[in-house]
Motif scaffolding. Structure first.
Motif, PDB file in Angstrom:
ATOM      1  N   LYS A  16       0.937  -1.543   0.368  1.00 57.74           N
ATOM      2  CA  LYS A  16       0.010  -0.143   0.025  1.00 57.74           C
ATOM      3  C   LYS A  16       0.999   1.476  -0.132  1.00 57.74           C
ATOM      4  CE  LYS A  16      -4.757  -2.179   2.527  1.00 57.74           C
ATOM      5  NZ  LYS A  16      -4.708  -2.134   3.430  1.00 57.74           N
ATOM      6  N   GLU A  17       1.949   0.847   0.651  1.00 65.88           N
ATOM      7  CA  GLU A  17       2.889   2.357   1.027  1.00 65.88           C
ATOM      8  C   GLU A  17       3.431   2.508  -0.768  1.00 65.88           C
ATOM      9  OE1 GLU A  17       4.750   5.393   3.601  1.00 65.88           O
ATOM     10  OE2 GLU A  17       3.351   3.950   3.493  1.00 65.88           O
ATOM     11  N   LYS A  20       1.137   3.814  -3.119  1.00 64.60           N
ATOM     12  CA  LYS A  20       0.694   5.396  -2.431  1.00 64.60           C
ATOM     13  C   LYS A  20       1.547   5.784  -3.040  1.00 64.60           C
ATOM     14  CE  LYS A  20       0.130   8.141   1.659  1.00 64.60           C
ATOM     15  NZ  LYS A  20       0.160   8.135   3.103  1.00 64.60           N
ATOM     16  N   ARG A  23       2.319   7.050  -7.849  1.00 61.84           N
ATOM     17  CA  ARG A  23       0.544   6.902  -8.091  1.00 61.84           C
ATOM     18  C   ARG A  23       1.239   7.916  -8.957  1.00 61.84           C
ATOM     19  NH1 ARG A  23      -3.368   7.622  -4.112  1.00 61.84           N
ATOM     20  NH2 ARG A  23      -3.576   5.384  -3.863  1.00 61.84           N
TER      21      ARG A  23
END
Length: 339
Positions: A16-17, A20, A23
């Motif tokens: 997820k990091e 994030k 992106r």
């Protein structure tokens, strides 16, 4: 060697990091950022490592085994060696969030028990090495004493790696003033702790850190040398050997406890006698701790304000509360007698 693979929860957080941070980036930028995050995830105490350690659903002892495995922990002739591939993040301050998280994990793993794992115990000395190196490299320099660097660390902003003015805890250093034959009062070492109680620094009367890391050496393979005969031969005179032993025995010791209580006794005070590396155990046989209030006293010099430390405010408040309650109790008894 224990497994070094994170569980699913920690790996999901890492993914997820990465998503994030990458992106809306070009493919080239995204790959560079991903590599940077992956490299930081191998630095114990970095922001991403701390988040992963916290996100992990493993049991406390499993988390400790994971950490030790990542650091390449091996016991060789009674001494903990850290051989990688992970390293302790050089940018982690002595008051870093990961260190508090680690201390809490050890508390949970040994709830109600005395710490009995030599690897977990001796990991503390590598955290000591990290902390004093951090202070010296970031705030020290030529002509700057360790105490001046420690003071600068307190004053420095949190953004620049300091405490932002939050003072250190000043505590008695009785266990850091060991002696061999006759105790000589005067010039005692002083103890200063980070506000969370974990990081510890011992200062001599000249403002220099007292630490085994001032004298210990590593061999050509990067392994810590703790052979008694090796150091005895290198210290040619009595004075050199005496000074060497003082550095080994009276130096700092990272605390897994949050305060000076029974948990501190179980995790930090009792284990050294059984779990220290062989050099320290051998030397300790001929040294004693000064008796409290008989030989060792809370000296006036140590009570003087230094601008960067203070007595434990919680203890101070508790002390005043005890006195207040005592006065109230006496007043009530006197009132009852006169009725």
């Amino acid at each position: 060697m224990p497994p070094i693979i994170w569980d699913d929860a920690a790996q999901r957080l890492l993914s997820k990091e990465i998503i994030k941070k990458t992106r809306r980036r070009s493919l080239k930028e995204a790959r560079e950022i991903e590599q940077q995050i992956l490299q930081e995830s191998r630095l114990v105490g970095s922001s991403i490592y701390t988040k992963m350690f916290q996100a992990s659903k493993q049991e406390p002892k499993e988390k400790l085994a994971l950490l030790l495995g990542q650091l390449g922990a091996q016991m060789e002739e009674g001494t903990l060696q850290l051989l990688g591939p992970y390293q302790i993040d050089a940018n982690m301050p002595p008051h870093g969030e990961f260190l508090r998280l680690l201390a809490k994990t050890v508390q949970q793993a040994y709830s109600g028990k005395v710490l009995d794992d030599p690897q977990v115990h001796q990991l503390r000395m590598y955290l000591d090495r990290h902390n004093i190196t951090y202070i010296r490299q970031l705030f020290g320099g030529q002509g700057i004493t360790d105490e001046a660097a420690l003071s600068a660390y307190v004053r420095a902003s949190k953004k620049s790696g300091g405490l932002g003015g939050q003072k250190l805890i000043a505590e008695r250093a009785r266990f850091h003033n060991k002696y061999q034959h006759n105790y000589q009062p005067g010039g005692e070492n002083r103890k200063r702790l980070t506000p969370d109680f974990h990081g510890e620094f011992i200062l001599d009367e000249n403002g220099h850190f007292v630490s085994q890391w001032n004298v210990l050496e590593f061999d050509s393979a990067g392994k810590l040398i703790t052979d008694f005969d090796y150091y005895r031969k290198r210290c040619g005179t009595y004075t050199q050997w005496h000074s060497f032993q003082q550095q080994i025995l009276n130096g700092e010791s990272f605390n897994y406890a949050d305060r000076n209580d029974l948990v501190h006794r179980r995790l930090d005070i009792l284990p050294p006698g059984q779990l220290d590396h062989p050099l320290r155990k051998e030397i300790a046989k001929e040294w004693k701790n000064p008796a409290n209030k008989v030989e060792y006293h809370w000296k006036k010099a140590d009570k003087q304000k230094d601008g960067y430390s203070q007595r434990d405010l919680i203890k101070k408040r508790a002390g005043w509360l005890s006195i207040f309650l005592l006065i109230i109790g006496i007043a009530k008894r006197n009132l009852f007698r006169h009725r």
